[in-house]
Design a protein around this motif. Structure first.
Motif, PDB file in Angstrom:
ATOM      1  N   SER A  84     -11.985 -39.650  32.338  1.00  0.00           N
ATOM      2  CA  SER A  84     -13.164 -39.876  33.172  1.00  0.00           C
ATOM      3  C   SER A  84     -12.881 -39.742  34.665  1.00  0.00           C
ATOM      4  N   GLN A  86     -12.531 -37.228  36.814  1.00  0.00           N
ATOM      5  CA  GLN A  86     -13.423 -36.363  37.583  1.00  0.00           C
ATOM      6  C   GLN A  86     -14.856 -36.881  37.541  1.00  0.00           C
ATOM      7  N   ALA A  87     -15.316 -37.269  36.359  1.00  0.00           N
ATOM      8  CA  ALA A  87     -16.708 -37.693  36.201  1.00  0.00           C
ATOM      9  C   ALA A  87     -17.029 -38.914  37.060  1.00  0.00           C
ATOM     10  N   VAL A  90     -18.552 -38.329  40.561  1.00  0.00           N
ATOM     11  CA  VAL A  90     -19.928 -37.856  40.712  1.00  0.00           C
ATOM     12  C   VAL A  90     -20.801 -39.053  41.080  1.00  0.00           C
ATOM     13  N   ASN A 115     -21.306 -34.091  43.868  1.00  0.00           N
ATOM     14  CA  ASN A 115     -20.024 -33.899  43.186  1.00  0.00           C
ATOM     15  C   ASN A 115     -18.899 -34.189  44.179  1.00  0.00           C
ATOM     16  N   SER A 117     -15.794 -34.695  43.438  1.00  0.00           N
ATOM     17  CA  SER A 117     -14.483 -34.303  42.920  1.00  0.00           C
ATOM     18  C   SER A 117     -14.042 -32.988  43.536  1.00  0.00           C
ATOM     19  N   SER A 119     -13.259 -30.367  41.677  1.00  0.00           N
ATOM     20  CA  SER A 119     -13.545 -29.330  40.678  1.00  0.00           C
ATOM     21  C   SER A 119     -15.050 -29.278  40.437  1.00  0.00           C
ATOM     22  N   ILE A 121     -18.708 -29.188  38.557  1.00  0.00           N
ATOM     23  CA  ILE A 121     -19.340 -29.689  37.335  1.00  0.00           C
ATOM     24  C   ILE A 121     -20.426 -28.692  36.956  1.00  0.00           C
ATOM     25  N   GLU A 188     -21.679 -31.669  32.750  1.00  0.00           N
ATOM     26  CA  GLU A 188     -20.456 -31.305  32.025  1.00  0.00           C
ATOM     27  C   GLU A 188     -19.305 -31.239  33.017  1.00  0.00           C
ATOM     28  N   ASP A 189     -18.190 -31.889  32.703  1.00  0.00           N
ATOM     29  CA  ASP A 189     -17.052 -31.850  33.628  1.00  0.00           C
ATOM     30  C   ASP A 189     -16.216 -30.584  33.420  1.00  0.00           C
ATOM     31  N   HIS A 194     -19.229 -33.950  28.187  1.00  0.00           N
ATOM     32  CA  HIS A 194     -20.556 -34.232  28.720  1.00  0.00           C
ATOM     33  C   HIS A 194     -20.688 -35.717  29.044  1.00  0.00           C
ATOM     34  N   TRP A 195     -21.349 -36.001  30.178  1.00  0.00           N
ATOM     35  CA  TRP A 195     -21.476 -37.365  30.667  1.00  0.00           C
ATOM     36  C   TRP A 195     -22.914 -37.642  31.075  1.00  0.00           C
TER      37      TRP A 195
END
Length: 213
Positions: A84, A86-87, A90, A115, A117, A119, A121, A188-189, A194-195
């Motif tokens: 989690s 990266q997620a 967000v 976002n 992070s 990377s 999403i 989606e990371d 999926h979150w």
């Protein structure tokens, strides 16, 4: 065990003495009796020893099982933390529901998804309760601190790059309806998971991608 054998033999000798006479013809019988007593004592000792060993093994296995469970908990926590990472960067920031001067008679609900992070999403979409957002715009913060809206995107937004903010909006004639609907974003990371994230920053992993409304 040796003490027990001595006591047993001593008991037999005392019994013989109390009878005041020994029938030597019965000596084989007495010998067999002594042997039986010794064998019985040995059997009891062996059984007791085996029980003690079994208990020690059970205690060892129990402690090892507890240790393994603790290690598995740590591994699970570390895995979830990595999964989690990266997620959790967000951010969902709702905006107050207000009358839209550009659309007379309509109220606008909006929320910014950022976002944070390093990377991208993907497939980001936002719902206000059961009402899906009808507009998504790339936004930037101007020097005056206000949002500068750019490029209207399709929903779900295909890609939200690192540091990018999107403003999701929906309009309705009922202000009470919009105020009663809490926003949540799904995305989606970079690893394909999926979150869903709500306005309280409560992040949850979803097993399958929600179908579009």
């Amino acid at each position: 065990m040796a003490i027990s054998v001595v006591i047993a033999i001593g008991g037999l000798l005392v019994a013989i003495h109390l009878r005041h006479e020994i029938h030597w013809g019965d000596a084989p019988t007495w010998t067999a009796a002594v042997a039986a007593v010794v064998a019985g004592i040995y059997a009891v000792k062996t059984f007791t020893s085996q029980n003690e060993q079994l208990k020690e093994q059970q205690d060892y296995i129990s402690k090892q099982s507890e240790l393994i469970e603790q290690q598995m908990e740590v591994i699970t926590l570390e895995r979830d933390e990595r999964r989690s990472a990266q997620a959790r960067q967000v951010i969902l920031a709702p905006r107050p529901v207000a009358l839209d001067p550009e659309k007379p008679g309509y109220f606008r609900a909006a929320a910014v998804v950022e976002n944070g992070s390093d990377s991208p999403i993907k497939a980001a979409s936002l719902n206000f309760g059961s009402i899906p957002a009808s507009s998504a715009r790339l936004t930037r913060i101007s020097q005056s601190g206000t949002d500068t809206r750019e490029t209207v995107a399709s929903i779900p937004v295909p890609v939200v790059g690192p540091g990018v903010r999107f403003l999701f909006e929906v309009w309705h004639t009922s202000v009470d309806l919009l105020r009663g609907e809490a926003p949540s974003v799904t995305f989606e990371d970079a690893a394909g998971r999926h979150w869903t994230l709500d306005e309280h920053q409560d992040l949850k992993l979803v097993l399958s991608r929600p179908t579009a409304s």
